[in-house]
Design a protein around this motif. Structure first.
Motif, PDB file in Angstrom:
ATOM      1  N   ARG A 138       0.838  -1.204   0.000  1.00 40.48           N
ATOM      2  CA  ARG A 138       0.000   0.000   0.000  1.00 40.48           C
ATOM      3  C   ARG A 138       0.874   1.256   0.000  1.00 40.48           C
ATOM      4  N   ASP A 157      -6.442   1.191  -5.362  1.00 43.34           N
ATOM      5  CA  ASP A 157      -6.704  -0.161  -4.848  1.00 43.34           C
ATOM      6  C   ASP A 157      -6.290  -1.223  -5.855  1.00 43.34           C
ATOM      7  N   ASN A 161      -3.334  -4.064  -5.487  1.00 45.05           N
ATOM      8  CA  ASN A 161      -3.628  -5.492  -5.693  1.00 45.05           C
ATOM      9  C   ASN A 161      -2.716  -6.107  -6.753  1.00 45.05           C
TER      10      ASN A 161
END
Length: 265
Positions: A138, A157, A161
């Motif tokens: 992150r 996001d 991922n």
């Protein structure tokens, strides 16, 4: 006519891509690694009259990458882009220049160079470098997407991922430098097999660009690591960095292009 690939097509697709490796290294590595098992990836192909593969298109998350030996007949690729509406589209410069005439209103464009590395001097500082874990992804994503050029077409996001997925599946490795309790520099192997790899993602936090040459340390560390593992090493560079790397004894093997949309954050 472009059609969705099935498992029996994959070996032919991989052989085709390997034959043109300098022009489609990401396609070759991703499809060789994942075949059709990755739920975030879709592969299409087109064949000539003799049944030989002439075009390969891959959607990975929110991006499309393609390669074709038939630049004068790209309606099928254009139709796929219209249908999928990816955030970015990558290929050789020639093919992107062809396809951008069909999508000039939606996308911005950038170009660069593909360099194959065989050497990079040891710039020291390896004691500062550590390999990132999934828990770091992150923060890495936030650092990369803070750059307008690198991060303008990724969603936070989804990009996080992707980084986690590539680490988890053995597709990539991320190298970082920490200072003052945070990640301030990053470079990665974004795609790799046993005998080939692609480096990228080099970025240094703006507040730390004047102190030490953190970027050069990470670039040297990552490139030397790939070469020491006896892997073909590719990177996608701007003109300034390409010329510097060629002066060191590396080889520019082509030009790439990317269409992209700028996302609001």
């Amino acid at each position: 006519m472009i059609r969705k690939a099935v498992e029996s097509d994959i070996d032919r697709i991989i052989a085709f891509l390997k034959e043109h490796l300098d022009q489609c290294v990401y396609l070759y590595i991703d499809i060789s690694k994942y075949r059709l098992t990755n739920p975030n990836m879709v592969v299409w192909l087109d064949e000539d009259e003799a049944g030989e593969v002439k075009t390969v298109v891959m959607k990975y998350h929110t991006s499309i990458t393609f390669f074709s030996l038939d630049p004068e007949h790209m309606d099928g690729i254009a139709a796929l882009i219209d249908e999928v509406k990816p955030n970015s589209v990558s290929s050789t410069r020639l093919l992107i220049e062809k396809i951008m005439t069909m999508h000039s209103m939606r996308y911005q464009v950038s170009f660069g160079y593909v360099v194959r590395f065989t050497t990079y001097p040891d710039m020291g500082g390896s004691d500062m470098v550590e390999m990132a874990t999934e828990d770091d992804m992150r923060e890495i994503a936030e650092l990369i997407l803070s750059d307008e050029g690198i991060g303008s077409y990724y969603e936070m996001d989804d990009f996080e991922n992707q980084l986690k997925e590539r680490l988890r599946t053995g597709m990539g490795r991320n190298f970082i430098i920490r200072k003052d309790g945070k990640i301030i520099a990053h470079c990665a192997i974004y795609a790799e097999l046993d005998d080939i790899a692609v480096g990228g993602g080099l970025i240094v936090h703006p507040d730390y660009r004047k102190d030490i040459t953190y970027g050069i340390i990470l670039d040297s560390y990552t490139t030397r690591k790939i070469v020491s593992e006896n892997k073909l090493d590719y990177a996608f560079l701007n003109e300034k960095r390409m010329k510097a790397m060629v002066r060191l004894g590396n080889t520019c093997v082509g030009e790439y292009g990317k269409l992209f949309v700028s996302l609001d954050r």
